[in-house]
Design a protein around this motif. Structure first.
Motif, PDB file in Angstrom:
ATOM      1  N   GLU A   1       0.832  -1.205   0.000  1.00 46.17           N
ATOM      2  CA  GLU A   1       0.000   0.000   0.000  1.00 46.17           C
ATOM      3  C   GLU A   1       0.868   1.257   0.000  1.00 46.17           C
ATOM      4  O   GLU A   1       0.618   2.202  -0.746  1.00 46.17           O
ATOM      5  CB  GLU A   1      -0.913  -0.016   1.226  1.00 46.17           C
ATOM      6  N   GLU A   2       1.903   1.244   0.824  1.00 50.31           N
ATOM      7  CA  GLU A   2       2.805   2.396   0.894  1.00 50.31           C
ATOM      8  C   GLU A   2       3.540   2.595  -0.431  1.00 50.31           C
ATOM      9  O   GLU A   2       3.698   3.720  -0.901  1.00 50.31           O
ATOM     10  CB  GLU A   2       3.809   2.178   2.027  1.00 50.31           C
ATOM     11  N   ALA A   3       3.970   1.494  -1.041  1.00 50.49           N
ATOM     12  CA  ALA A   3       4.653   1.590  -2.327  1.00 50.49           C
ATOM     13  C   ALA A   3       3.708   2.145  -3.392  1.00 50.49           C
ATOM     14  O   ALA A   3       4.112   2.954  -4.244  1.00 50.49           O
ATOM     15  CB  ALA A   3       5.178   0.224  -2.751  1.00 50.49           C
ATOM     16  N   GLY A   4       2.444   1.739  -3.349  1.00 52.03           N
ATOM     17  CA  GLY A   4       1.460   2.271  -4.293  1.00 52.03           C
ATOM     18  C   GLY A   4       1.272   3.767  -4.116  1.00 52.03           C
ATOM     19  O   GLY A   4       1.189   4.518  -5.103  1.00 52.03           O
ATOM     20  N   GLU A   5       1.220   4.200  -2.871  1.00 48.50           N
ATOM     21  CA  GLU A   5       1.083   5.630  -2.611  1.00 48.50           C
ATOM     22  C   GLU A   5       2.307   6.395  -3.099  1.00 48.50           C
ATOM     23  O   GLU A   5       2.186   7.484  -3.673  1.00 48.50           O
ATOM     24  CB  GLU A   5       0.864   5.867  -1.119  1.00 48.50           C
ATOM     25  N   ASP A   6       3.500   5.831  -2.876  1.00 51.34           N
ATOM     26  CA  ASP A   6       4.729   6.471  -3.345  1.00 51.34           C
ATOM     27  C   ASP A   6       4.737   6.588  -4.863  1.00 51.34           C
ATOM     28  O   ASP A   6       5.150   7.611  -5.421  1.00 51.34           O
ATOM     29  CB  ASP A   6       5.957   5.694  -2.867  1.00 51.34           C
ATOM     30  N   MET A   7       4.287   5.528  -5.545  1.00 56.51           N
ATOM     31  CA  MET A   7       4.243   5.560  -7.007  1.00 56.51           C
ATOM     32  C   MET A   7       3.244   6.606  -7.484  1.00 56.51           C
ATOM     33  O   MET A   7       3.484   7.322  -8.461  1.00 56.51           O
ATOM     34  CB  MET A   7       3.880   4.175  -7.560  1.00 56.51           C
ATOM     35  N   GLU A   8       2.123   6.691  -6.804  1.00 51.92           N
ATOM     36  CA  GLU A   8       1.104   7.681  -7.156  1.00 51.92           C
ATOM     37  C   GLU A   8       1.661   9.089  -6.992  1.00 51.92           C
ATOM     38  O   GLU A   8       1.482   9.954  -7.858  1.00 51.92           O
ATOM     39  CB  GLU A   8      -0.118   7.472  -6.255  1.00 51.92           C
ATOM     40  N   ASN A   9       2.358   9.333  -5.885  1.00 54.79           N
ATOM     41  CA  ASN A   9       2.968  10.647  -5.649  1.00 54.79           C
ATOM     42  C   ASN A   9       4.033  10.946  -6.694  1.00 54.79           C
ATOM     43  O   ASN A   9       4.135  12.082  -7.183  1.00 54.79           O
ATOM     44  CB  ASN A   9       3.572  10.718  -4.247  1.00 54.79           C
ATOM     45  N   ALA A  10       4.827   9.945  -7.037  1.00 48.97           N
ATOM     46  CA  ALA A  10       5.867  10.146  -8.045  1.00 48.97           C
ATOM     47  C   ALA A  10       5.242  10.472  -9.396  1.00 48.97           C
ATOM     48  O   ALA A  10       5.739  11.335 -10.138  1.00 48.97           O
ATOM     49  CB  ALA A  10       6.748   8.908  -8.150  1.00 48.97           C
ATOM     50  N   ALA A  11       4.142   9.796  -9.740  1.00 48.99           N
ATOM     51  CA  ALA A  11       3.465  10.073 -11.009  1.00 48.99           C
ATOM     52  C   ALA A  11       2.909  11.494 -11.019  1.00 48.99           C
ATOM     53  O   ALA A  11       3.004  12.205 -12.028  1.00 48.99           O
ATOM     54  CB  ALA A  11       2.356   9.052 -11.239  1.00 48.99           C
ATOM     55  N   GLU A  12       2.330  11.924  -9.911  1.00 44.66           N
ATOM     56  CA  GLU A  12       1.797  13.288  -9.826  1.00 44.66           C
ATOM     57  C   GLU A  12       2.923  14.311  -9.956  1.00 44.66           C
ATOM     58  O   GLU A  12       2.782  15.316 -10.663  1.00 44.66           O
ATOM     59  CB  GLU A  12       1.054  13.481  -8.510  1.00 44.66           C
ATOM     60  N   ASN A  13       4.044  14.045  -9.270  1.00 46.79           N
ATOM     61  CA  ASN A  13       5.182  14.970  -9.353  1.00 46.79           C
ATOM     62  C   ASN A  13       5.722  15.021 -10.777  1.00 46.79           C
ATOM     63  O   ASN A  13       6.070  16.111 -11.279  1.00 46.79           O
ATOM     64  CB  ASN A  13       6.285  14.547  -8.391  1.00 46.79           C
ATOM     65  N   ALA A  14       5.815  13.871 -11.428  1.00 46.88           N
ATOM     66  CA  ALA A  14       6.318  13.842 -12.799  1.00 46.88           C
ATOM     67  C   ALA A  14       5.372  14.606 -13.715  1.00 46.88           C
ATOM     68  O   ALA A  14       5.807  15.358 -14.601  1.00 46.88           O
ATOM     69  CB  ALA A  14       6.473  12.404 -13.281  1.00 46.88           C
ATOM     70  N   GLU A  15       4.085  14.443 -13.522  1.00 46.86           N
ATOM     71  CA  GLU A  15       3.096  15.144 -14.340  1.00 46.86           C
ATOM     72  C   GLU A  15       3.210  16.650 -14.138  1.00 46.86           C
ATOM     73  O   GLU A  15       3.165  17.426 -15.103  1.00 46.86           O
ATOM     74  CB  GLU A  15       1.697  14.658 -13.959  1.00 46.86           C
ATOM     75  N   GLU A  16       3.400  17.081 -12.897  1.00 45.18           N
ATOM     76  CA  GLU A  16       3.548  18.505 -12.617  1.00 45.18           C
ATOM     77  C   GLU A  16       4.807  19.063 -13.275  1.00 45.18           C
ATOM     78  O   GLU A  16       4.796  20.162 -13.844  1.00 45.18           O
ATOM     79  CB  GLU A  16       3.591  18.748 -11.105  1.00 45.18           C
TER      80      GLU A  16
END
Length: 90
Positions: free
Chosen positions: A62-77
C-alpha cells in the motif's frame, strides 16, 4: 519352604515389573499430551507469524502504491511546468 520362598520372590518380581509398566504408561501418556500441546502452540505461533507477515506485506504494498502515485503526480507537474516554460519562451 523353598517353593514358598521362590514363589514369593517370583510374585514380588512380577508385581514390581507390573508397577513399572503402569508408571511407564502414565509417563508416556503425559509425554504424548505434552507433545500435542507443544505442537498446537507452535502451530498457533506460526499462524500468528504468517498473519503478521501478511499484514506487514500489505502495508508495504500500500505504501509503495502511494509512493508511485505521488511520483506520477510529481512527474506530471514537472512535465506541465516544462511545457509552460517552453510555451513562455516562444
Amino acid at each position: 519352604m523353598k517353593k514358598v520362598l521362590l514363589s514369593f520372590a517370583a510374585l514380588s518380581l512380577v508385581f514390581s515389573i507390573y508397577s513399572c509398566r503402569e508408571t511407564t504408561e502414565e509417563k508416556t501418556e503425559d509425554a504424548v499430551e505434552s507433545m500435542g500441546e507443544d505442537m498446537e502452540r507452535a502451530a498457533e505461533d506460526a499462524g500468528d507469524a504468517m498473519e503478521n507477515a501478511a499484514e506487514e506485506t500489505g502495508d508495504a504494498v500500500e505504501e509503495a502504491g502511494e509512493d508511485m502515485e505521488n511520483a506520477a503526480e510529481n512527474a506530471e507537474e514537472e512535465v506541465e511546468e516544462e511545457i509552460d516554460n517552453t510555451d513562455e519562451g516562444m
